[in-house]
Design an enzyme around this catalytic site. Structure first.
Site: not given
Length: 247
Positions: A87, A154
């Site tokens: 994560n 990103y």
């Protein structure tokens, strides 16, 4: 999840903490890792007060030695490993066009989000093989599914996570390890506080389920992907975004 041993990175707050909490509530023992040491310490303490079996470990995904040490310590403390939730990630490139991105910024995002995920996975693979029922859940994003602008580094890193998920699923399927990606939409957590109100409104208005997305909305997909309910599902991307992207 009773009896499972699960490792969650980026677990001090936000989505990672929500995942660790949901996994612990489902009966697993959880190793929680993060670079944010004080928030991690507090989150671990809070969950332990609730009677859950959780343990905290320092982790810097930009440092290969930290990754190795963290994985080794977590596996030793848990006594093995049945599941890994990759994560932990950084955004850094939000609000900049492709032309405004600087090379060091691009490299840092790739270093943490892509290389860090790859190295952490490799560090955990021996223990996951030994489990006989290993599961890897990689956190991607719905941003590469719809091409979110002004977030290039990103978005590229999360697109890479999808490709890595599919490739690894084929590599480790023979070891009875499943590898899936969960791709959340824009979720109300600390990491998305930088996002302009206009982007939040766009998500809200274009979702089939028109409300804000919260961390708990994503937990079910992660727990499912770690559980025996998904043992014949691998190499897949589960978009959790209220129907903003129908993947």
């Amino acid at each position: 999840m009773a009896g499972r041993r699960i490792f969650v990175t980026g677990a001090a707050r936000g989505l990672g903490l929500a995942f660790a909490t949901a996994i612990a509530e489902a009966g697993a023992t959880v190793a929680m890792a993060d670079i944010l040491q004080e928030p991690l310490r507090q989150s671990v303490a809070d969950l332990q007060k609730r009677g859950f079996k959780v343990h905290g470990f320092p982790l810097d995904l930009g440092d290969p030695q930290s990754i190795e040490a963290c994985a080794r310590a977590a596996v030793e403390r848990l006594g093995g490993l049945d599941g890994l939730v990759n994560n932990a990630a950084i955004t850094n490139s939000g609000g900049r066009t492709s032309e405004q991105l600087e090379i060091p910024m691009w490299d840092k995002v790739m270093e943490v989000n892509v290389r860090g995920t790859w190295l952490m996975t490799n560090a955990c693979l021996p223990a996951l093989r030994a489990s006989g029922r290993g599961s890897i859940v990689n956190l991607s994003s719905d941003t590469p599914l719809w091409g979110a602008p002004n977030l290039m580094a990103y978005v590229a890193s999360k697109g890479a996570i999808i490709g890595m998920t599919r490739s690894l699923a084929r590599e480790v399927g023979g070891d009875n390890i499943t590898v899936n990606a969960v791709a959340p939409g824009l979720t109300l957590v600390e990491a998305t506080e930088y996002v302009p109100k206009e982007r939040h409104q766009t998500y809200h208005d274009r979702r089939a389920i028109q409300r804000d997305q919260v961390p708990e909305d994503v937990c079910g997909a992660v727990v499912f992907a770690l559980s025996d309910l998904s043992r014949f599902i691998t190499g897949q991307v589960i978009a959790v975004n209220g129907g903003f992207v129908m993947h």
